[in-house]
Each structure stands twice: as structure tokens, then as C-alpha cells.
Design a protein around this motif. Structure first.
Motif, PDB file in Angstrom:
ATOM      1  N   MET A   1     -46.735  81.024   1.744  1.00 25.69           N
ATOM      2  CA  MET A   1     -46.479  80.140   2.871  1.00 25.69           C
ATOM      3  C   MET A   1     -45.077  79.550   2.743  1.00 25.69           C
ATOM      4  O   MET A   1     -44.664  79.125   1.678  1.00 25.69           O
ATOM      5  CB  MET A   1     -47.512  79.003   2.894  1.00 25.69           C
ATOM      6  N   GLN A   2     -44.369  79.528   3.848  1.00 25.57           N
ATOM      7  CA  GLN A   2     -43.060  78.885   3.894  1.00 25.57           C
ATOM      8  C   GLN A   2     -43.249  77.438   4.313  1.00 25.57           C
ATOM      9  O   GLN A   2     -43.746  77.159   5.402  1.00 25.57           O
ATOM     10  CB  GLN A   2     -42.132  79.605   4.877  1.00 25.57           C
ATOM     11  N   ASN A   3     -42.862  76.534   3.448  1.00 23.18           N
ATOM     12  CA  ASN A   3     -43.007  75.111   3.702  1.00 23.18           C
ATOM     13  C   ASN A   3     -41.736  74.605   4.394  1.00 23.18           C
ATOM     14  O   ASN A   3     -40.696  74.485   3.742  1.00 23.18           O
ATOM     15  CB  ASN A   3     -43.247  74.375   2.378  1.00 23.18           C
ATOM     16  N   ALA A   4     -41.826  74.342   5.683  1.00 25.75           N
ATOM     17  CA  ALA A   4     -40.670  73.806   6.412  1.00 25.75           C
ATOM     18  C   ALA A   4     -40.578  72.309   6.140  1.00 25.75           C
ATOM     19  O   ALA A   4     -41.592  71.603   6.146  1.00 25.75           O
ATOM     20  CB  ALA A   4     -40.828  74.068   7.908  1.00 25.75           C
ATOM     21  N   ILE A   5     -39.375  71.844   5.885  1.00 20.22           N
ATOM     22  CA  ILE A   5     -39.155  70.431   5.600  1.00 20.22           C
ATOM     23  C   ILE A   5     -38.125  69.885   6.583  1.00 20.22           C
ATOM     24  O   ILE A   5     -36.971  70.307   6.583  1.00 20.22           O
ATOM     25  CB  ILE A   5     -38.659  70.217   4.154  1.00 20.22           C
ATOM     26  N   ILE A   6     -38.583  68.974   7.420  1.00 21.82           N
ATOM     27  CA  ILE A   6     -37.685  68.285   8.345  1.00 21.82           C
ATOM     28  C   ILE A   6     -37.219  67.009   7.658  1.00 21.82           C
ATOM     29  O   ILE A   6     -38.032  66.233   7.158  1.00 21.82           O
ATOM     30  CB  ILE A   6     -38.403  67.929   9.659  1.00 21.82           C
ATOM     31  N   THR A   7     -35.915  66.801   7.621  1.00 19.60           N
ATOM     32  CA  THR A   7     -35.352  65.591   7.036  1.00 19.60           C
ATOM     33  C   THR A   7     -34.539  64.881   8.105  1.00 19.60           C
ATOM     34  O   THR A   7     -33.638  65.475   8.704  1.00 19.60           O
ATOM     35  CB  THR A   7     -34.447  65.926   5.835  1.00 19.60           C
ATOM     36  N   ILE A   8     -34.869  63.639   8.353  1.00 21.74           N
ATOM     37  CA  ILE A   8     -34.100  62.808   9.286  1.00 21.74           C
ATOM     38  C   ILE A   8     -33.420  61.747   8.426  1.00 21.74           C
ATOM     39  O   ILE A   8     -34.081  60.991   7.719  1.00 21.74           O
ATOM     40  CB  ILE A   8     -35.002  62.188  10.363  1.00 21.74           C
ATOM     41  N   THR A   9     -32.095  61.725   8.487  1.00 21.63           N
ATOM     42  CA  THR A   9     -31.304  60.903   7.575  1.00 21.63           C
ATOM     43  C   THR A   9     -30.603  59.765   8.310  1.00 21.63           C
ATOM     44  O   THR A   9     -29.910  60.002   9.305  1.00 21.63           O
ATOM     45  CB  THR A   9     -30.249  61.787   6.865  1.00 21.63           C
ATOM     46  N   ASN A  10     -30.805  58.574   7.798  1.00 22.33           N
ATOM     47  CA  ASN A  10     -30.093  57.376   8.265  1.00 22.33           C
ATOM     48  C   ASN A  10     -30.230  57.119   9.766  1.00 22.33           C
ATOM     49  O   ASN A  10     -29.235  56.922  10.466  1.00 22.33           O
ATOM     50  CB  ASN A  10     -28.613  57.429   7.866  1.00 22.33           C
ATOM     51  N   LEU A  11     -31.464  57.104  10.230  1.00 22.53           N
ATOM     52  CA  LEU A  11     -31.751  56.725  11.612  1.00 22.53           C
ATOM     53  C   LEU A  11     -31.624  55.201  11.692  1.00 22.53           C
ATOM     54  O   LEU A  11     -32.395  54.471  11.084  1.00 22.53           O
ATOM     55  CB  LEU A  11     -33.161  57.178  11.999  1.00 22.53           C
ATOM     56  N   ARG A  12     -30.617  54.733  12.384  1.00 26.28           N
ATOM     57  CA  ARG A  12     -30.284  53.306  12.423  1.00 26.28           C
ATOM     58  C   ARG A  12     -30.885  52.662  13.670  1.00 26.28           C
ATOM     59  O   ARG A  12     -30.544  53.042  14.792  1.00 26.28           O
ATOM     60  CB  ARG A  12     -28.774  53.116  12.400  1.00 26.28           C
ATOM     61  N   LEU A  13     -31.780  51.697  13.425  1.00 28.74           N
ATOM     62  CA  LEU A  13     -32.462  51.019  14.519  1.00 28.74           C
ATOM     63  C   LEU A  13     -32.382  49.516  14.307  1.00 28.74           C
ATOM     64  O   LEU A  13     -31.936  49.044  13.265  1.00 28.74           O
ATOM     65  CB  LEU A  13     -33.928  51.475  14.572  1.00 28.74           C
ATOM     66  N   ARG A  14     -32.829  48.773  15.318  1.00 25.37           N
ATOM     67  CA  ARG A  14     -32.874  47.308  15.230  1.00 25.37           C
ATOM     68  C   ARG A  14     -34.273  46.838  15.593  1.00 25.37           C
ATOM     69  O   ARG A  14     -34.875  47.347  16.535  1.00 25.37           O
ATOM     70  CB  ARG A  14     -31.836  46.683  16.163  1.00 25.37           C
ATOM     71  N   THR A  15     -34.766  45.864  14.815  1.00 22.79           N
ATOM     72  CA  THR A  15     -36.104  45.348  15.068  1.00 22.79           C
ATOM     73  C   THR A  15     -36.214  43.933  14.515  1.00 22.79           C
ATOM     74  O   THR A  15     -35.333  43.456  13.798  1.00 22.79           O
ATOM     75  CB  THR A  15     -37.180  46.253  14.433  1.00 22.79           C
ATOM     76  N   TYR A  16     -37.308  43.293  14.866  1.00 21.50           N
ATOM     77  CA  TYR A  16     -37.640  42.001  14.260  1.00 21.50           C
ATOM     78  C   TYR A  16     -38.396  42.297  12.974  1.00 21.50           C
ATOM     79  O   TYR A  16     -39.481  42.868  13.018  1.00 21.50           O
ATOM     80  CB  TYR A  16     -38.500  41.166  15.200  1.00 21.50           C
ATOM     81  N   ILE A  17     -37.814  41.928  11.831  1.00 24.87           N
ATOM     82  CA  ILE A  17     -38.443  42.185  10.551  1.00 24.87           C
ATOM     83  C   ILE A  17     -38.242  40.985   9.630  1.00 24.87           C
ATOM     84  O   ILE A  17     -37.113  40.551   9.417  1.00 24.87           O
ATOM     85  CB  ILE A  17     -37.913  43.486   9.885  1.00 24.87           C
ATOM     86  N   GLY A  18     -39.345  40.425   9.171  1.00 19.72           N
ATOM     87  CA  GLY A  18     -39.269  39.303   8.253  1.00 19.72           C
ATOM     88  C   GLY A  18     -40.133  38.156   8.717  1.00 19.72           C
ATOM     89  O   GLY A  18     -40.592  38.110   9.855  1.00 19.72           O
ATOM     90  N   PHE A  19     -40.350  37.204   7.813  1.00 23.96           N
ATOM     91  CA  PHE A  19     -41.204  36.064   8.132  1.00 23.96           C
ATOM     92  C   PHE A  19     -40.455  34.748   8.160  1.00 23.96           C
ATOM     93  O   PHE A  19     -41.013  33.727   8.531  1.00 23.96           O
ATOM     94  CB  PHE A  19     -42.413  36.003   7.185  1.00 23.96           C
ATOM     95  N   ASN A  20     -39.184  34.750   7.773  1.00 22.70           N
ATOM     96  CA  ASN A  20     -38.385  33.525   7.874  1.00 22.70           C
ATOM     97  C   ASN A  20     -38.056  33.256   9.342  1.00 22.70           C
ATOM     98  O   ASN A  20     -37.902  34.203  10.127  1.00 22.70           O
ATOM     99  CB  ASN A  20     -37.092  33.648   7.061  1.00 22.70           C
ATOM    100  N   PRO A  21     -37.948  31.993   9.740  1.00 23.32           N
ATOM    101  CA  PRO A  21     -37.706  31.663  11.152  1.00 23.32           C
ATOM    102  C   PRO A  21     -36.501  32.389  11.763  1.00 23.32           C
ATOM    103  O   PRO A  21     -36.599  32.904  12.879  1.00 23.32           O
ATOM    104  CB  PRO A  21     -37.490  30.147  11.132  1.00 23.32           C
ATOM    105  N   GLU A  22     -35.396  32.470  11.032  1.00 20.44           N
ATOM    106  CA  GLU A  22     -34.208  33.136  11.588  1.00 20.44           C
ATOM    107  C   GLU A  22     -34.441  34.639  11.756  1.00 20.44           C
ATOM    108  O   GLU A  22     -33.861  35.267  12.648  1.00 20.44           O
ATOM    109  CB  GLU A  22     -32.960  32.871  10.738  1.00 20.44           C
ATOM    110  N   GLU A  23     -35.302  35.225  10.917  1.00 18.33           N
ATOM    111  CA  GLU A  23     -35.599  36.649  11.029  1.00 18.33           C
ATOM    112  C   GLU A  23     -36.481  36.939  12.245  1.00 18.33           C
ATOM    113  O   GLU A  23     -36.466  38.049  12.772  1.00 18.33           O
ATOM    114  CB  GLU A  23     -36.305  37.150   9.765  1.00 18.33           C
ATOM    115  N   GLN A  24     -37.248  35.956  12.670  1.00 17.66           N
ATOM    116  CA  GLN A  24     -38.135  36.153  13.809  1.00 17.66           C
ATOM    117  C   GLN A  24     -37.431  35.897  15.142  1.00 17.66           C
ATOM    118  O   GLN A  24     -37.990  36.177  16.193  1.00 17.66           O
ATOM    119  CB  GLN A  24     -39.368  35.265  13.656  1.00 17.66           C
TER     120      GLN A  24
END
Length: 120
Positions: A1-24
Motif C-alpha cells: 500500500m502506498q501511504n499518501a501523506i498530506i502536509t499543510i505547513t504554517n496555516l496562519r489564522l486568527r481566533t479567540y484563544i485563551g482565558f485571560n480577559p484581554e485574550e477574550q
């Protein structure tokens, strides 16, 4: 079997991440690196689009999920992205790493990785 490997490198996105008030209150940069394995025999021999895993569809779903989501923990964000990468039944292995740049004062970034492997 040929194992195909998809690699996605450095996909840069923006989101709300964190629990500190400024992060929210303000979206932050996150950098995603993905590795997705699937059996590539048919796609390699037939050159048929239908026999290949569509990484563009997967990436679009991830972008929508991350940019429209709110996450307290990096663990939850990585876990939810991993779930998107393994939705297709062909996927046999997936690894997701997400970096949160500038999370620590003296470090370039903090990252978390999770992986999943289909059981035989």
C-alpha cells in the motif's frame, strides 16, 4: 500500500484563544501544521481526482472553524481541528500542531500537538 501523506505547513489564522480577559476581547494569531495520511494507491495509479483526499475541502472547514470559534484552551482548539482532519473515512492517521505565538514573554511561541491513528 502506498501511504499518501498530506502536509499543510504554517496555516496562519486568527481566533479567540485563551482565558485571560484581554485574550477574550481580541483575536490572536495561531499557526497550524497538519499531517494527514490516507491510502494513495488509486490516486497514484489512476490520476483520478475522485481517488484523492481533497485537502482544500478539509482546509476550508478548518479555517471556518478556527476563525469563527472561541477557545479557552489550546488543547480544545487542537482537538477540534484534529476531529475535522479525521472526518473522512479514508484517513488513517492525523497529527495537528498549533502554535500560539508570543504566549510566553521570552519564547517565540507555545505549541500543542495531538495525533490520532485508525485502529486496525
Amino acid at each position: 500500500m502506498q501511504n499518501a501523506i498530506i502536509t499543510i505547513t504554517n496555516l496562519r489564522l486568527r481566533t479567540y484563544i485563551g482565558f485571560n480577559p484581554e485574550e477574550q476581547e481580541k483575536k490572536q494569531d495561531v499557526i497550524l501544521n497538519l499531517e494527514i495520511h490516507y491510502p494513495g494507491d488509486k490516486a497514484c495509479s489512476n490520476d483520478n481526482v475522485e481517488d484523492a483526499l481533497n485537502y482544500k475541502t478539509i482546509t476550508k472547514a478548518i479555517i471556518d472553524h478556527v476563525e469563527n470559534g472561541r477557545f479557552l484552551l489550546l488543547e480544545k482548539l487542537v482537538s477540534s481541528v484534529l476531529e475535522i482532519t479525521i472526518e473522512h473515512p479514508w484517513v488513517t492517521y492525523s497529527r495537528v500542531t498549533i502554535d500560539k505565538p508570543h504566549a510566553l514573554r521570552f519564547a517565540d511561541s507555545v505549541s500543542l500537538s495531538l495525533s490520532w491513528q485508525k485502529e486496525d
